[in-house]
Design an enzyme around this catalytic site. Structure first.
Site, PDB file in Angstrom:
ATOM      1  N   ARG A  32      -6.202 110.701  88.186  1.00 13.86           N
ATOM      2  CA  ARG A  32      -5.684 109.396  88.605  1.00 13.86           C
ATOM      3  C   ARG A  32      -4.176 109.407  88.393  1.00 13.86           C
ATOM      4  O   ARG A  32      -3.724 109.872  87.349  1.00 13.86           O
ATOM      5  CB  ARG A  32      -6.331 108.301  87.723  1.00 13.86           C
ATOM      6  CG  ARG A  32      -7.082 107.256  88.504  1.00 13.86           C
ATOM      7  CD  ARG A  32      -7.871 106.357  87.598  1.00 13.86           C
ATOM      8  NE  ARG A  32      -7.068 105.363  86.901  1.00 13.86           N
ATOM      9  CZ  ARG A  32      -7.566 104.345  86.203  1.00 13.86           C
ATOM     10  NH1 ARG A  32      -8.880 104.188  86.127  1.00 13.86           N
ATOM     11  NH2 ARG A  32      -6.801 103.490  85.584  1.00 13.86           N
ATOM     12  N   ARG A  83      -5.164  90.130  81.434  1.00 16.51           N
ATOM     13  CA  ARG A  83      -4.482  91.186  80.695  1.00 16.51           C
ATOM     14  C   ARG A  83      -3.233  90.661  80.003  1.00 16.51           C
ATOM     15  O   ARG A  83      -2.533  91.427  79.355  1.00 16.51           O
ATOM     16  CB  ARG A  83      -4.067  92.277  81.678  1.00 16.51           C
ATOM     17  CG  ARG A  83      -4.947  93.506  81.620  1.00 16.51           C
ATOM     18  CD  ARG A  83      -4.467  94.442  82.710  1.00 16.51           C
ATOM     19  NE  ARG A  83      -4.769  95.801  82.413  1.00 16.51           N
ATOM     20  CZ  ARG A  83      -5.802  96.462  82.904  1.00 16.51           C
ATOM     21  NH1 ARG A  83      -6.647  95.875  83.705  1.00 16.51           N
ATOM     22  NH2 ARG A  83      -5.978  97.723  82.606  1.00 16.51           N
ATOM     23  N   LYS A  95     -14.209 100.224  79.909  1.00 22.65           N
ATOM     24  CA  LYS A  95     -14.539  98.901  80.469  1.00 22.65           C
ATOM     25  C   LYS A  95     -15.465  99.012  81.679  1.00 22.65           C
ATOM     26  O   LYS A  95     -16.479  98.345  81.752  1.00 22.65           O
ATOM     27  CB  LYS A  95     -13.260  98.163  80.920  1.00 22.65           C
ATOM     28  CG  LYS A  95     -12.354  97.718  79.794  1.00 22.65           C
ATOM     29  CD  LYS A  95     -11.203  96.858  80.309  1.00 22.65           C
ATOM     30  CE  LYS A  95     -10.283  97.579  81.277  1.00 22.65           C
ATOM     31  NZ  LYS A  95      -9.489  98.661  80.708  1.00 22.65           N
ATOM     32  N   ARG A 128      -9.324 112.990  81.520  1.00 21.66           N
ATOM     33  CA  ARG A 128     -10.193 112.353  82.519  1.00 21.66           C
ATOM     34  C   ARG A 128      -9.881 112.891  83.912  1.00 21.66           C
ATOM     35  O   ARG A 128      -8.731 113.007  84.310  1.00 21.66           O
ATOM     36  CB  ARG A 128      -9.978 110.848  82.480  1.00 21.66           C
ATOM     37  CG  ARG A 128     -10.724 110.111  83.576  1.00 21.66           C
ATOM     38  CD  ARG A 128     -10.839 108.654  83.284  1.00 21.66           C
ATOM     39  NE  ARG A 128      -9.606 107.933  83.534  1.00 21.66           N
ATOM     40  CZ  ARG A 128      -9.492 106.607  83.387  1.00 21.66           C
ATOM     41  NH1 ARG A 128     -10.525 105.910  82.985  1.00 21.66           N
ATOM     42  NH2 ARG A 128      -8.357 106.002  83.621  1.00 21.66           N
ATOM     43  N   ARG A 163       0.905 102.670  79.644  1.00 15.30           N
ATOM     44  CA  ARG A 163      -0.243 101.765  79.712  1.00 15.30           C
ATOM     45  C   ARG A 163      -0.669 101.296  78.320  1.00 15.30           C
ATOM     46  O   ARG A 163      -1.015 100.135  78.124  1.00 15.30           O
ATOM     47  CB  ARG A 163      -1.420 102.448  80.413  1.00 15.30           C
ATOM     48  CG  ARG A 163      -1.253 102.448  81.929  1.00 15.30           C
ATOM     49  CD  ARG A 163      -2.030 103.560  82.577  1.00 15.30           C
ATOM     50  NE  ARG A 163      -3.451 103.401  82.516  1.00 15.30           N
ATOM     51  CZ  ARG A 163      -4.312 104.419  82.548  1.00 15.30           C
ATOM     52  NH1 ARG A 163      -3.878 105.671  82.620  1.00 15.30           N
ATOM     53  NH2 ARG A 163      -5.600 104.189  82.534  1.00 15.30           N
TER      54      ARG A 163
HETATM   55  P1  ADP Z   1      -7.099 100.983  82.591  1.00 18.29           P
HETATM   56  O1  ADP Z   1      -7.530  99.745  81.860  1.00 18.29           O
HETATM   57  O2  ADP Z   1      -7.812 102.203  82.152  1.00 18.29           O
HETATM   58  O3  ADP Z   1      -5.598 101.156  82.583  1.00 18.29           O
HETATM   59  P2  ADP Z   1      -7.775  99.752  85.163  1.00 18.29           P
HETATM   60  O4  ADP Z   1      -8.452 100.424  86.281  1.00 18.29           O
HETATM   61  O5  ADP Z   1      -8.450  98.579  84.522  1.00 18.29           O
HETATM   62  O6  ADP Z   1      -7.503 100.895  84.113  1.00 18.29           O
HETATM   63  O7  ADP Z   1      -6.307  99.262  85.626  1.00 18.29           O
HETATM   64  C1  ADP Z   1      -5.415 100.148  86.247  1.00 18.29           C
HETATM   65  C2  ADP Z   1      -4.075  99.459  86.543  1.00 18.29           C
HETATM   66  O8  ADP Z   1      -4.282  98.364  87.440  1.00 18.29           O
HETATM   67  C3  ADP Z   1      -3.340  98.824  85.353  1.00 18.29           C
HETATM   68  O9  ADP Z   1      -2.603  99.768  84.615  1.00 18.29           O
HETATM   69  C4  ADP Z   1      -2.429  97.820  86.103  1.00 18.29           C
HETATM   70  O10 ADP Z   1      -1.325  98.458  86.710  1.00 18.29           O
HETATM   71  C5  ADP Z   1      -3.323  97.317  87.220  1.00 18.29           C
HETATM   72  N1  ADP Z   1      -4.050  96.098  86.818  1.00 18.29           N
HETATM   73  C6  ADP Z   1      -5.406  95.947  86.728  1.00 18.29           C
HETATM   74  N2  ADP Z   1      -5.737  94.719  86.324  1.00 18.29           N
HETATM   75  C7  ADP Z   1      -4.579  94.041  86.143  1.00 18.29           C
HETATM   76  C8  ADP Z   1      -4.243  92.716  85.715  1.00 18.29           C
HETATM   77  N3  ADP Z   1      -5.181  91.831  85.389  1.00 18.29           N
HETATM   78  N4  ADP Z   1      -2.931  92.394  85.641  1.00 18.29           N
HETATM   79  C9  ADP Z   1      -1.976  93.257  85.959  1.00 18.29           C
HETATM   80  N5  ADP Z   1      -2.207  94.520  86.367  1.00 18.29           N
HETATM   81  C10 ADP Z   1      -3.491  94.914  86.455  1.00 18.29           C
END
Ligand code: ADP
Length: 225
Positions: free
Chosen positions: A165, A92, A17, A131, A176
């Site tokens: 990470r 999400r 993304k 990663r 996740r």
């Molecule tokens: P990825 O999609 O690879 O898991 P992101 O950097 O997009 O990585 O998100 C990392 C974490 O941030 C998610 O696992 C969640 O804990 C939190 N997060 C990000 N965006 C949201 C959202 N819209 N709602 C709830 N939690 C979120």
């Protein structure tokens, strides 16, 4: 004046993304809001909010919808009216998508399209488990994969360290993906019903996926106009 684009980008962890968001920003007058990155910045800043979300994120769970919606309202409000917005990682959940409708109409930004990056669980696990962040003092972080030996060697040769990470630990990856499949994937139907969904195969190099995405977005927007 051409109306700025307002886009949602979603997909399983590891789908790329943020990489695609960066590439889209090169071609459009658009600012991105990466919710994951903003939350990580908040943790790094050591604020009260950062302490609240740190454990939840490290475990691979989603941050509470109400809190996310409050944050998004604030972040959206900071984007100049003459620029578009690309939401990377929000919504999400279906509840967040419903909240987003209200947030966007409050700032008079109609959603143009929701782009879904599609990737198998198997490929997602492979990408996330290998990663690493290459951290070189004085330089911006770079994301590499441990299979890319040349990138690993180059990072170490420049005095860099490879950092994982916290949510790329095996237990968090499983969590996740489960969170994505249970809570975020239903957005495919939600946006599909509104005829604004663009599906993109994310199993390719960043450049190939970006080319597919740009072409699909152009075709979609031409149909809309
Ligand atoms: P990825 O999609 O690879 O898991 P992101 O950097 O997009 O990585 O998100 C990392 C974490 O941030 C998610 O696992 C969640 O804990 C939190 N997060 C990000 N965006 C949201 C959202 N819209 N709602 C709830 N939690 C979120």
């Amino acid at each position: 004046m051409i109306q700025p684009l307002n886009l949602v980008l979603f997909g399983p962890p590891g789908a790329g993304k943020s990489t695609q968001a960066q590439l889209l920003m090169q071609d459009h007058t658009i600012d991105s809001i990466s919710t994951g990155q903003r939350l990580r910045d908040t943790i790094a800043a050591g604020t009260q909010l950062g302490r609240e979300v740190e454990d939840v994120m490290a475990q691979g769970k989603l941050v509470d919808d109400t809190l996310m919606t409050r944050l998004l309202r604030e972040w959206l409000g900071a984007i100049p009216a003459d620029r578009g917005v690309l939401l990377d990682g929000y919504p999400r959940t279906v509840a967040q998508a419903e909240a987003l409708d209200g947030l966007l109409s409050a700032v008079n930004r109609p959603l143009n399209a929701a782009i879904a990056l599609m990737l198998s669980d198997k490929e997602a696990v492979h990408r996330l488990s290998g990663r690493r962040i290459c951290r070189i003092p004085g330089q911006p972080d770079a994301i590499i994969h441990i299979d890319d030996q040349a990138a690993v060697d180059a990072c170490l040769a420049q005095g860099g360290t490879l950092v994982e990470r916290p949510d790329d630990a095996p237990d968090s990856i499983v969590r996740r993906l489960a969170e994505y499949n249970a809570k975020t994937e239903p957005l495919l139907r939600w946006y599909g019903r509104r005829d604004c969904l663009i599906l993109i195969d994310a199993d390719g190099t960043p450049a190939t996926v970006s080319a597919t995405l740009s072409a699909a977005l152009d075709t979609f927007l031409r149909k809309e106009m």
